[in-house]
Design a protein around this motif. Structure first.
Motif, PDB file in Angstrom:
ATOM      1  N   LEU A  69      15.222   0.768  -3.584  1.00 43.01           N
ATOM      2  CA  LEU A  69      16.213   0.428  -4.604  1.00 43.01           C
ATOM      3  C   LEU A  69      15.554  -0.295  -5.778  1.00 43.01           C
ATOM      4  CD1 LEU A  69      19.259   0.255  -5.407  1.00 43.01           C
ATOM      5  CD2 LEU A  69      19.251  -1.972  -4.280  1.00 43.01           C
ATOM      6  N   PHE A  70      14.638  -1.225  -5.487  1.00 37.92           N
ATOM      7  CA  PHE A  70      13.909  -1.932  -6.549  1.00 37.92           C
ATOM      8  C   PHE A  70      13.079  -0.959  -7.380  1.00 37.92           C
ATOM      9  CE2 PHE A  70      13.695  -6.111  -3.939  1.00 37.92           C
ATOM     10  CZ  PHE A  70      14.967  -6.438  -4.356  1.00 37.92           C
ATOM     11  N   MET A  71      12.466   0.012  -6.722  1.00 37.67           N
ATOM     12  CA  MET A  71      11.639   0.983  -7.435  1.00 37.67           C
ATOM     13  C   MET A  71      12.504   1.842  -8.354  1.00 37.67           C
ATOM     14  SD  MET A  71       8.862   3.678  -5.967  1.00 37.67           S
ATOM     15  CE  MET A  71       7.541   2.499  -5.749  1.00 37.67           C
ATOM     16  N   LEU A  72      13.644   2.266  -7.849  1.00 34.19           N
ATOM     17  CA  LEU A  72      14.554   3.053  -8.690  1.00 34.19           C
ATOM     18  C   LEU A  72      15.094   2.224  -9.845  1.00 34.19           C
ATOM     19  CD1 LEU A  72      16.497   5.019  -5.935  1.00 34.19           C
ATOM     20  CD2 LEU A  72      14.704   5.879  -7.465  1.00 34.19           C
TER      21      LEU A  72
ATOM     22  N   LEU B 232      14.618  -2.639   6.631  1.00 34.03           N
ATOM     23  CA  LEU B 232      15.495  -3.141   5.563  1.00 34.03           C
ATOM     24  C   LEU B 232      14.707  -3.432   4.288  1.00 34.03           C
ATOM     25  CD1 LEU B 232      17.805  -5.549   7.592  1.00 34.03           C
ATOM     26  CD2 LEU B 232      18.429  -3.360   6.564  1.00 34.03           C
ATOM     27  N   LEU B 233      13.500  -3.960   4.442  1.00 30.42           N
ATOM     28  CA  LEU B 233      12.646  -4.231   3.286  1.00 30.42           C
ATOM     29  C   LEU B 233      12.288  -2.936   2.565  1.00 30.42           C
ATOM     30  CD1 LEU B 233      10.829  -6.098   1.549  1.00 30.42           C
ATOM     31  CD2 LEU B 233       9.030  -5.713   3.252  1.00 30.42           C
TER      32      LEU B 233
ATOM     33  N   PHE C 174       9.309  -7.103  -5.008  1.00 34.09           N
ATOM     34  CA  PHE C 174       8.827  -6.752  -3.677  1.00 34.09           C
ATOM     35  C   PHE C 174       8.254  -7.969  -2.955  1.00 34.09           C
ATOM     36  CE2 PHE C 174       5.484  -5.288  -0.779  1.00 34.09           C
ATOM     37  CZ  PHE C 174       6.260  -4.527   0.082  1.00 34.09           C
ATOM     38  N   THR C 175       7.546  -8.824  -3.670  1.00 33.33           N
ATOM     39  CA  THR C 175       6.969 -10.020  -3.057  1.00 33.33           C
ATOM     40  C   THR C 175       8.060 -10.974  -2.583  1.00 33.33           C
ATOM     41  OG1 THR C 175       4.979  -9.819  -4.413  1.00 33.33           O
ATOM     42  CG2 THR C 175       5.411 -11.970  -3.439  1.00 33.33           C
TER      43      THR C 175
ATOM     44  N   VAL D 178       0.839  -1.202   0.000  1.00 35.46           N
ATOM     45  CA  VAL D 178       0.000   0.000   0.000  1.00 35.46           C
ATOM     46  C   VAL D 178       0.874   1.251   0.000  1.00 35.46           C
ATOM     47  CG1 VAL D 178      -1.621   1.339   1.400  1.00 35.46           C
ATOM     48  CG2 VAL D 178      -2.016  -1.098   1.036  1.00 35.46           C
ATOM     49  N   MET D 179       1.927   1.234   0.798  1.00 34.97           N
ATOM     50  CA  MET D 179       2.813   2.391   0.878  1.00 34.97           C
ATOM     51  C   MET D 179       3.466   2.682  -0.486  1.00 34.97           C
ATOM     52  SD  MET D 179       5.958   3.039   3.465  1.00 34.97           S
ATOM     53  CE  MET D 179       7.122   2.039   2.585  1.00 34.97           C
ATOM     54  N   PHE D 180       3.965   1.669  -1.153  1.00 30.74           N
ATOM     55  CA  PHE D 180       4.621   1.896  -2.437  1.00 30.74           C
ATOM     56  C   PHE D 180       3.611   2.173  -3.548  1.00 30.74           C
ATOM     57  CE2 PHE D 180       8.291  -0.018  -0.334  1.00 30.74           C
ATOM     58  CZ  PHE D 180       9.219   0.955  -0.657  1.00 30.74           C
TER      59      PHE D 180
END
Length: 129
Positions: free
Chosen positions: A113-116, A106-107, A48-49, A26-28
């Protein structure tokens, strides 16, 4: 770890995974909508999963390892999975929640980083055309 701790690790990991996946997702989703980011949603969702599952297991295992000393003292003669879980959460809930919070932080950092990474790849593909 005793056998009861192994079973409890998987139950706790499943609980952490559901919480991490819902709250972080939800946050992302809100971040992606408000910043008008062009990201590969399927790629980010998959990363993310997987990261949520790994962080959930890490949080569960770390929390139970941190609480093992106090939990063994509280167990005394407790038998059965329900009594073991009650003794563990009654004596060392602080350790379990502290571990969960650290792994969630940490997640979040890894997910940024994954989003970037997902955004960067889509920009690189569109700039070549």
């Amino acid at each position: 770890m005793p056998g009861e701790f192994t079973q409890l690790t998987w139950v706790l990991a499943l609980t952490w995974f559901i919480l991490y996946w819902l709250i972080g997702g939800v946050m992302f989703a809100i971040v992606a909508l408000t910043r008008f980011l062009k990201i590969k949603k399927a790629q980010f969702s998959c990363l993310f999963t997987v990261a949520s599952a790994a962080a959930a297991y890490g949080a569960a295992a770390t929390g139970l390892i941190m609480s093992q000393g106090r939990a063994v003292m509280c167990l005394g003669g407790a038998k059965g999975p329900f009594n073991v879980a009650k003794a563990i959460f009654g004596c060392s809930a602080r350790d379990i929640f502290l571990s969960g919070g650290i792994w969630f932080a940490l997640l979040i950092l890894l997910s940024i980083l994954f989003m970037l990474l997902s955004q960067w790849e889509s920009k690189a593909l569109t700039s070549d055309r």
